[in-house]
Write an enzyme that holds these catalytic residues in place. Structure first.
Site, mmCIF file in Angstrom:
data_model
loop_
_atom_site.group_PDB
_atom_site.id
_atom_site.type_symbol
_atom_site.label_atom_id
_atom_site.label_comp_id
_atom_site.label_asym_id
_atom_site.label_seq_id
_atom_site.Cartn_x
_atom_site.Cartn_y
_atom_site.Cartn_z
ATOM 1 N N PRO A 76 13.035 2.043 -5.815
ATOM 2 C CA PRO A 76 12.773 2.988 -4.573
ATOM 3 C C PRO A 76 13.084 4.482 -4.630
ATOM 4 O O PRO A 76 12.666 5.124 -3.958
ATOM 5 C CB PRO A 76 13.635 2.114 -3.767
ATOM 6 C CG PRO A 76 14.316 0.716 -4.339
ATOM 7 C CD PRO A 76 13.686 1.033 -5.878
ATOM 8 N N ASP A 156 -13.260 5.530 -0.780
ATOM 9 C CA ASP A 156 -12.156 5.000 -0.139
ATOM 10 C C ASP A 156 -11.299 6.069 0.723
ATOM 11 O O ASP A 156 -11.284 7.338 0.352
ATOM 12 C CB ASP A 156 -11.014 4.511 -1.171
ATOM 13 C CG ASP A 156 -11.589 3.407 -1.670
ATOM 14 O OD1 ASP A 156 -12.321 2.466 -0.751
ATOM 15 O OD2 ASP A 156 -11.161 2.943 -2.739
#
Ligand code: ADE
Length: 238
Positions: A76, A156
């Site tokens: 993280p 995308d």
């Protein structure tokens, strides 16, 4: 865990086409004690366990002899993963994804053997494996010949800094909701402009942060200005 990639979906197809090869290395195989321990308590106290440096270092050193490419540690605390990072990764022939468990790995392994620390989002997972799997799937679909239609990867969300437009298939009316008529017009230029306006409207309402420093084309900038001045461009308003 990685069988979810090798045995299913486009990553399975990529493995079968020999465009993707995943090898898993278990740090436990690089322990020297009889309990094969890979974790220990943190210096300074505190909850949880850390991954010991020696088995990871031995494992990564062996890997370095067998492979090329950067060592990426999932955590993280890492640099946030985005599509441009995925695109860069997709150009590499090989990469090593280091997955921690417990509270993470001893910092000295990161200092000495990790090239880049990457986070898949601002939340905490129980280990790096899901993050590694996210990277592998996102990278695999950019490998030429993996997706049925290579164009779909280019179109995308994020590939052009904008969110994708909405999409519709049969039937023409679903639960009294019709497909936007422009999509039935057969006018490819009108359809292209409608989709672009939709992408911009969506990005502006859902992810304005993406528009701030994005590299928009002149056409996109003009469309955005028209939207901001309240002009009626052909798109459904969000
Ligand atoms: N490991 C634990 N949490 C993570 C996250 N958010 N991203 C990448 N690896 C992680």
């Amino acid at each position: 865990m990685f069988l979810a990639l090798t045995d299913f979906g486009i990553t399975n197809q990529a493995v079968l086409k020999k465009k993707l090869d995943i090898q898993c290395w278990n740090p436990r195989d690089f322990t020297l004690d009889k309990h094969r321990s890979v974790d220990d308590r943190p210096y300074g106290g505190g909850p949880g366990m850390l991954m010991k440096p020696e088995p990871l270092a031995r494992c990564l050193d062996e890997l370095k002899r067998a492979t090329t490419g950067p060592v990426i540690y999932l955590s993280p605390q890492g640099e946030p993963l985005d599509q441009s990072m995925v695109r860069d990764f997709s150009k590499l022939p090989e990469m090593t994804l280091l997955c921690g468990r417990y509270e993470g790995v001893d910092e000295r392994v990161i200092q000495t053997r990790v090239d880049l620390e990457v986070s898949i989002g601002d939340y905490v997972l129980a280990g790096g494996e899901l993050g590694a799997m996210v990277i592998i799937e996102a990278v695999t679909r950019l490998i030429p010949g993996v997706l049925g239609n290579d164009l779909s990867a280019q179109q995308d969300s994020f590939s052009g800094q904008l969110l994708d437009c909405s999409h519709y298939t049969m039937p023409e009316v679903f639960e009294s909701l019709p497909v936007p008529p422009v999509l039935l017009s057969g006018d490819h230029e009108r359809i292209r402009r409608w989709r672009l306006a939709e992408s911009i409207t969506r990005t502006r309402s859902r992810r304005p942060d993406l528009l701030v420093d994005s590299k928009l084309s002149n056409e996109q900038i003009n469309l955005l200005k028209s939207l901001e001045s309240g002009m009626n461009v052909e798109s459904k308003d969000e």
